[in-house]
Write an enzyme that holds these catalytic residues in place. Structure first.
Site, short mmCIF file in Angstrom:
data_model
loop_
_atom_site.label_atom_id
_atom_site.label_comp_id
_atom_site.label_asym_id
_atom_site.label_seq_id
_atom_site.Cartn_x
_atom_site.Cartn_y
_atom_site.Cartn_z
N CYS A 84 -6.69 1.26 -5.99
CA CYS A 84 -5.73 1.94 -5.12
C CYS A 84 -4.51 2.43 -5.88
O CYS A 84 -3.99 3.52 -5.61
CB CYS A 84 -5.32 1.02 -3.98
SG CYS A 84 -4.57 -0.54 -4.50
N HIS A 87 -2.01 -4.17 -2.08
CA HIS A 87 -2.42 -2.79 -1.77
C HIS A 87 -1.24 -1.85 -2.02
O HIS A 87 -0.08 -2.26 -2.07
CB HIS A 87 -2.87 -2.70 -0.31
CG HIS A 87 -3.60 -1.43 0.03
ND1 HIS A 87 -4.54 -0.86 -0.79
CD2 HIS A 87 -3.52 -0.62 1.13
CE1 HIS A 87 -5.04 0.22 -0.23
NE2 HIS A 87 -4.42 0.40 0.94
N ASP A 141 -3.70 6.79 2.75
CA ASP A 141 -4.28 5.52 2.29
C ASP A 141 -5.51 5.82 1.46
O ASP A 141 -6.45 6.47 1.96
CB ASP A 141 -4.65 4.64 3.49
CG ASP A 141 -4.97 3.20 3.08
OD1 ASP A 141 -5.42 2.99 1.94
OD2 ASP A 141 -4.79 2.29 3.92
#
Length: 577
Positions: A359, A490, A511
Site C-alpha cells: 500500500c 495501512h 484506497d
C-alpha cells in the site's frame, strides 16, 4: 574312719578331721539376709529361696549399682573385701564362693529338720523386716531393699563398710545425696532447679554441667536445623533457577515467534519480493482454474519487461477520476456546501505481486502521478515516469546511500529490494526529498475529539486545500497535490475534502485496496451516490490512535536538499497537539 557331720565326708584320722573342719570354718556360708550360718551350700540355697524369696527377687532386678564387694578371704581375721560381684548376678554365688556342693540326700535327717525349723522362724522375721522396710522414705523401693537386706554392706560409691544396711542407707543419703539426686533430710543444703527441665541439683557445679549439656544439645539441634534450612534454601534456589530458566526460555521463544511474525508481516522474512510473489500467486490462480496458462505467460512477460525498464506496467491504474468527481459535484444536487479537489491523480491498486504489503508503494505512485502532471514539478522530476515497486525500492535505497534517514535505513537493514518490507511516511518523505520535492510530515499523535476521533486532522487538511472559506465556488480544483495519509497497518491518499451544509467535514480518499473495477464505476456519466460513498470518510470513520501525513509544498533547491539531508539525521516529525 571318721565322718564329717557338716558335709558327710569321711577321713582316716583325727588330725585329718581337724584340718577338714578348719576348711569348713574358713569357708563358712552365711545368709546375706538373716546371718544364718553353719549350713552347707545346698541348705543355704534352699533357705534363701524359701525364707527370702522377695528380697532375692528385688536384688536380682536392681541394676543401678554396678558392683558390690564381699569378703571371701581364707583368713576370717582379715576383714578386707577380695572380690566384687555384679548385683544382677545370682545371690547364691555371692554367699557361697568356692564351697563344695553337697546334695540334700547326703545330709543327716536331724540336721535337715533342725534347719527347716530355723528356716520357718527366719521366714517370719524376714516378713516383718519387709514391712518395716516400706517405711523408709526419699529412696526408691529397689534401692532400699538392697541396702536393708545386705549384711555388713559396702558403699558402692566410696567402698566404706557399715555394720548394717540402715547405717549404710544413712551413709549414702548423707554422703552421696548429690549422686542420687536425693537431698539429705538432716542438712540445709541449698537446692538448684534446672531452668530447662526442672531437675533438682544440690551442687551448683553439677547444675552448671547439667545446663551445659542442655545447651550443647540445643546447639546441636540448632546446627541441624541450620543445616536443614541451608539445604532447603539451596533446593529452593535450584527450583527458582530452574523456574527462571524455563521462564526465560519461554519468553525467548515467544519473542522469537513475535519477531518472526513481525518479519512476515512487514516483509522481512526473506521469502522473496514483488517478483516471487507475483509468480507464485499467478501459479496458484492457474492451478485453481481461474487463469489460463496462456494468460499466465503473457502477464509474466509483461512483468519481466516492466521490471527491466523500472516502469509500472499500468495494469492497476485508473485515470480520470478527479475529472469525473468534478462533474459529479457540479451537476448533483447534494447537501454538500463546498468541495476542494487536488490536482489530477491516477489511482493504483495492489496486484498479485504486492497484495498485503504494497500500500505504501501504491500511494507513492498516486502522489507521484499527480506531481508528474503538475507543471510546477517538471524540473525536479524531468524525464521520470511512474516507477514499478521494485524500482521504488531501489530509489529509496539510493536515498539512504546519500545519507537520508539513517535511522530508518538501519531499521530495515538498509535493504528493500527483494523483500516485502513495508514503507511508511518516513520512507515516502525521504524519497520525495531526494527527488528535490519539498514536503513535510505532520504527526497527529493523539485523538483530539470524542470517542478517539481526530477533528484536528480534518481541519488541517481543509486549511491545506482551501485558500478562501467564503465566496469561493462550490467545487474547486486546486493546484495542491494529494496528501499521503498513514496510520498503523495501512496508508491511503487524500484527494479532496467536502464541507457539508451542516459544517461537518468529509475526506475524499483513494484506497489502494480498492480494485480497478470499483474505481471505474466513478467514470460513468450517470455516477450514482453509492459509487462515491466508498471515497468518503467522515470524522467518525478515522479512529486510529495516531495518524501521519506527508504534504507536498513545492520544489527544493540543491542547497535546501543538502540541508534537509543533514537535518534528516536528527529528524523529528511536526506534531499537532
Amino acid at each position: 574312719m571318721l565322718s564329717c557331720d557338716i558335709c558327710g565326708e569321711t577321713v582316716t584320722s583325727e588330725p585329718d578331721m581337724k584340718a577338714h573342719l578348719i576348711v569348713h570354718m574358713e569357708n563358712e556360708v552365711i545368709c546375706p539376709f538373716c546371718k544364718l550360718s553353719s549350713v552347707n551350700y545346698d541348705e543355704m540355697c534352699y533357705h534363701i529361696e524359701t525364707a527370702h524369696f522377695e528380697q532375692n527377687k528385688l536384688e536380682r532386678n536392681f541394676e543401678r549399682i554396678n558392683s558390690i564387694q564381699y569378703a571371701m578371704s581364707n583368713n576370717r581375721k582379715d576383714n578386707t573385701p577380695q572380690c566384687r560381684m555384679e548385683v544382677n548376678s545370682s545371690i547364691h554365688s555371692a554367699g557361697a564362693t568356692n564351697h563344695p556342693k553337697i546334695s540334700a540326700q547326703s545330709q543327716p535327717k536331724d540336721s535337715i529338720l533342725k534347719h527347716k525349723a530355723f528356716y520357718s522362724e527366719n521366714l517370719t522375721v524376714s516378713t516383718k523386716f519387709l514391712k518395716c522396710q516400706k517405711k523408709q522414705c526419699d529412696l526408691s523401693k529397689i534401692k532400699g531393699s538392697v541396702y536393708e537386706t545386705m549384711y555388713s554392706p559396702e558403699c558402692p560409691f566410696c567402698g566404706k563398710i557399715e555394720d548394717c544396711s540402715q547405717e549404710m542407707e544413712t551413709h549414702v543419703k548423707t554422703k552421696h545425696a548429690n549422686i542420687l539426686d536425693t537431698p539429705s533430710e538432716d542438712c540445709d543444703q541449698p537446692l538448684y532447679d534446672c531452668p530447662m527441665c526442672g531437675l533438682i541439683c544440690t551442687n551448683y557445679h553439677i547444675l552448671q554441667e547439667h545446663v551445659d549439656l542442655h545447651l550443647e544439645e540445643s546447639s546441636f539441634g540448632q546446627g541441624m536445623d541450620r543445616v536443614q534450612c541451608s539445604r532447603d534454601l539451596e533446593l529452593a534456589h535450584q527450583l527458582q533457577q530452574e523456574e527462571d530458566r524455563k521462564r526465560r526460555s519461554e519468553e525467548s521463544r515467544q519473542e522469537m515467534e513475535e519477531f518472526q511474525k513481525l518479519q512476515r508481516q512487514y516483509g522481512l522474512d526473506n521469502s522473496g519480493g514483488y517478483k516471487q510473489q507475483q509468480l507464485r500467486n499467478m501459479e496458484i490462480e492457474v492451478n485453481r482454474g481461474r487463469m489460463h496458462p496462456s494468460e499466465f505467460h503473457r502477464r509474466k512477460a509483461d512483468m519481466m519487461e516492466s521490471l527491466a525498464i523500472g516502469i509500472d506496467d499500468g495494469k492497476t491504474k485508473t485515470s480520470g477520476i478527479i475529472e469525473a468527481l468534478y462533474r459529479y459535484y457540479q451537476n448533483a444536487t447534494t447537501d454538500v456546501r463546498h468541495v476542494w479537489l487536488s490536482t489530477v491523480v491516477d489511482h493504483f491498486h495492489s496486484s498479485y505481486g504486492d497484495k498485503g504489503w504494497g500500500c505504501g508503494y501504491r500511494n507513492f505512485q498516486m502522489l507521484l502521478s499527480s506531481l508528474l502532471q503538475n507543471d510546477a514539478y517538471v524540473d525536479c522530476l524531468k524525464g521520470m515516469s511512474v516507477p514499478c515497486i521494485p524500482k521504488i525500492q531501489s530509489m529509496i535505497e539510493d536515498a539512504w546511500k546519500e545519507g537520508f534517514d539513517p535511522q530508518g535505513a538501519s531499521q530495515l537493514n538498509n535493504r528493500l529490494q527483494g523483500t516485502k518490507a513495508w514503507i511508511g511516511a518516513c520512507e515516502v518523505y525521504t524519497l520525495l526529498t531526494s527527488l528535490r520535492v519539498k514536503c513535510h510530515i505532520v504527526d497527529f499523535h493523539k485523538s483530539t475529539g470524542p470517542l478517539g476521533t481526530h477533528p484536528r486532522l480534518f481541519e488541517w487538511i481543509l486549511n491545506y486545500y482551501s485558500s478562501e472559506m467564503e465566496g469561493s465556488p462550490k467545487v474547486v480544483c486546486t493546484s495542491k497535490p494529494p496528501i499521503y495519509l498513514q496510520h498503523q497497518g495501512h496508508s491511503r491518499t487524500v484527494v479532496g475534502i467536502e464541507e457539508r451544509k451542516n459544517r461537518t467535514l468529509c475526506l475524499l480518499i483513494f484506497d489502494p485496496g480498492c480494485p480497478s473495477r470499483e474505481m471505474q464505476k466513478l467514470l460513468k456519466q450517470d455516477m450514482e451516490a453509492s459509487s462515491i460513498k466508498q471515497l468518503r470518510k467522515f470524522v467518525g470513520n478515522l479512529k486510529h490512535k495516531q495518524y501521519q501525513i506527508v504534504a507536498v509544498e513545492g520544489v527544493l533547491s540543491s542547497e535546501e536538499k543538502v540541508a534537509r539531508r543533514q537535518a534528516s539525521q536528527v529528524f523529528t516529525a511536526e506534531k499537532i497537539p
